[in-house]
Design an enzyme around this catalytic site. Structure first.
Site, PDB file in Angstrom:
ATOM      1  CB  SER A   1      -0.877   0.037   1.249  1.00 52.44           C
ATOM      2  OG  SER A   1      -1.494  -1.201   1.441  1.00 52.44           O
TER       3      SER A   1
ATOM      4  CG  HIS B   1      -4.253  -5.153  -1.919  1.00 54.15           C
ATOM      5  ND1 HIS B   1      -3.073  -5.334  -1.244  1.00 54.15           N
ATOM      6  CD2 HIS B   1      -5.031  -4.423  -1.083  1.00 54.15           C
ATOM      7  CE1 HIS B   1      -3.138  -4.750  -0.062  1.00 54.15           C
ATOM      8  NE2 HIS B   1      -4.319  -4.190   0.063  1.00 54.15           N
TER       9      HIS B   1
ATOM     10  CG  HIS C   1      -2.608  -9.679   2.373  1.00 53.02           C
ATOM     11  ND1 HIS C   1      -2.981  -9.109   1.171  1.00 53.02           N
ATOM     12  CD2 HIS C   1      -1.740  -8.817   2.947  1.00 53.02           C
ATOM     13  CE1 HIS C   1      -2.368  -7.943   1.042  1.00 53.02           C
ATOM     14  NE2 HIS C   1      -1.607  -7.738   2.100  1.00 53.02           N
TER      15      HIS C   1
ATOM     16  CE1 TYR D   1      -6.741  -9.492   3.653  1.00 61.86           C
ATOM     17  CE2 TYR D   1      -4.772  -9.066   4.966  1.00 61.86           C
ATOM     18  CZ  TYR D   1      -5.618  -8.731   3.911  1.00 61.86           C
ATOM     19  OH  TYR D   1      -5.334  -7.642   3.136  1.00 61.86           O
ATOM     20  CD  GLU D   2      -5.993 -11.638  -0.452  1.00 59.56           C
ATOM     21  OE1 GLU D   2      -6.601 -11.730  -1.525  1.00 59.56           O
ATOM     22  OE2 GLU D   2      -4.810 -11.226  -0.360  1.00 59.56           O
TER      23      GLU D   2
ATOM     24  CB  ALA E   1       0.116  -0.092   4.864  1.00 55.31           C
TER      25      ALA E   1
ATOM     26  CG  MET F   1      -2.934  -7.677   8.806  1.00 57.98           C
ATOM     27  SD  MET F   1      -4.634  -7.372   8.318  1.00 57.98           S
ATOM     28  CE  MET F   1      -5.176  -6.276   9.633  1.00 57.98           C
ATOM     29  CB  SER F   2       1.921  -8.442   4.267  1.00 52.70           C
ATOM     30  OG  SER F   2       2.531  -7.173   4.458  1.00 52.70           O
TER      31      SER F   2
ATOM     32  CG  ASN G   1      -3.032   2.550  11.257  1.00 48.43           C
ATOM     33  OD1 ASN G   1      -2.605   2.040  10.216  1.00 48.43           O
ATOM     34  ND2 ASN G   1      -3.246   1.856  12.346  1.00 48.43           N
TER      35      ASN G   1
ATOM     36  CG  HIS H   1      -8.843  -0.813   3.861  1.00 51.53           C
ATOM     37  ND1 HIS H   1      -7.529  -1.250   3.938  1.00 51.53           N
ATOM     38  CD2 HIS H   1      -9.195  -0.918   2.555  1.00 51.53           C
ATOM     39  CE1 HIS H   1      -7.113  -1.595   2.720  1.00 51.53           C
ATOM     40  NE2 HIS H   1      -8.103  -1.399   1.862  1.00 51.53           N
TER      41      HIS H   1
HETATM   42  N1  HPA Z   1      -2.687  -3.250  12.077  1.00 54.67           N
HETATM   43  C1  HPA Z   1      -2.481  -4.239  11.197  1.00 54.67           C
HETATM   44  N2  HPA Z   1      -2.213  -4.033   9.921  1.00 54.67           N
HETATM   45  C2  HPA Z   1      -2.158  -2.764   9.500  1.00 54.67           C
HETATM   46  C3  HPA Z   1      -2.373  -1.681  10.353  1.00 54.67           C
HETATM   47  C4  HPA Z   1      -2.649  -1.931  11.716  1.00 54.67           C
HETATM   48  O1  HPA Z   1      -2.844  -1.031  12.550  1.00 54.67           O
HETATM   49  N3  HPA Z   1      -2.232  -0.549   9.605  1.00 54.67           N
HETATM   50  C5  HPA Z   1      -1.949  -0.942   8.340  1.00 54.67           C
HETATM   51  N4  HPA Z   1      -1.901  -2.285   8.271  1.00 54.67           N
END
Ligand code: HPA
Length: 272
Positions: free
Chosen positions: A30, A61, A83, A85-86, A113, A211-212, A235, A247
């Site tokens: 990202s 994505h 990912h 989670y997919e 990200a 998450m990657s 964030n 997101h």
């Molecule tokens: N947590 C998990 N994955 C993320 C986050 C987060 O705060 N921000 C961007 N990807």
């Protein structure tokens, strides 16, 4: 079909399209979705065309290999990744990374990200990854060892190459991009973390969460590929600020940082 047969089938397919030999590879997370605009492109192959390749289902994505030059450096870029989670298993998640190594890449720059756990971070910061915590997700090397790629019990004492990290610090200083540093922790996702989890992760020594990436780095190190990583802190992690995570915030911050992130990645790749 064994994993090695799947990889060899995918390699034959790609070699039927291009003889391009990348020196380095980059995974565009990202915030770097538009990065292909910086490359002198030779060839693009959507993952969906490659036999056995997983295809991303997440909005925003896109998934394809882009082969081309950054400066004089031949680079294979992964625009988008899949990912865990997919619903894919980790062997599928790291298949494109292994392919980059089989195509000849000696180095891999991973980007993503991430949420900031370190209280001195701010949304929009870029963080050079110094180490990682993968203990919460399955190991991508689980199962029969692919002996042609690497050893059964690969060393992980320096996942992120020390010398390359030094070069990236210099590149960042050279293009005036401030760079934080820290440990990246990978969760399974797709839900964001709870404040209690973030406090625990901070106690473990994590500075950023996502998450990657960490499993991709393990697969690359297994093959002896030099790895470096940069997170875009989009964030603050859960519970640090009053607001809930979403997101859209991740995408918005990633878009704001895209310019400086792009300059830094180009400086890093062109310098190889
Ligand atoms: N947590 C998990 N994955 C993320 C986050 C987060 O705060 N921000 C961007 N990807």
């Amino acid at each position: 079909m064994s994993e090695m047969e799947k990889l060899e089938g995918a390699l034959r397919f790609i070699r039927g399209k291009t003889e391009f030999r990348p020196k380095a590879a980059v995974i565009l997370g990202s915030g770097l979705g538009g990065y292909a605009g910086q490359m002198k492109i030779e060839c693009e192959i959507p993952y969906g065309e490659i036999p056995g390749f997983p295809v991303s289902t997440v909005e925003g994505h896109d998934g394809r290999f882009i082969f081309g030059y950054v400066g004089e450096t031949p680079v294979a870029a992964m625009k988008g990744r899949v990912h865990y989670y997919e619903g894919y298993n980790m062997e599928e998640v790291v298949r494109p990374v292994r392919m980059l190594g089989m195509l000849g890449a000696e180095r891999l720059l991973v980007t993503n990200a991430a949420g900031g756990i370190n209280l001195s971070f701010q949304p929009g910061d870029l963080m050079l990854i110094t180490d990682q915590i993968t203990s919460l997700v399955p190991n991508p090397l689980r199962g029969e060892n692919l002996g042609q790629l690497g050893p059964r019990f690969p060393d992980m004492s320096t996942v992120y190459d020390k010398g390359w990290r030094e070069e990236i610090r210099a590149a960042a200083a050279g293009c005036g991009v401030p760079l934080r540093e820290g440990v990246y922790l990978q969760t399974p996702g797709p839900s964001y973390e709870t404040p209690a989890e973030i406090r625990m992760f901070r106690g473990w020594g994590a500075d950023a969460v996502g998450m990657s990436t960490a499993v991709e780095a393990i697969a690359a190190r297994h093959m002896g590929i030099k790895v470096a990583g940069i997170s875009c802190i989009t964030n603050m992690a859960a519970g640090i600020l009053e607001q809930p995570l979403c997101h859209e915030e991740v995408q918005e911050t990633a878009a704001k940082v895209e310019d400086s992130f792009t300059r830094l990645v180009s400086a890093v790749l062109a310098g190889l």
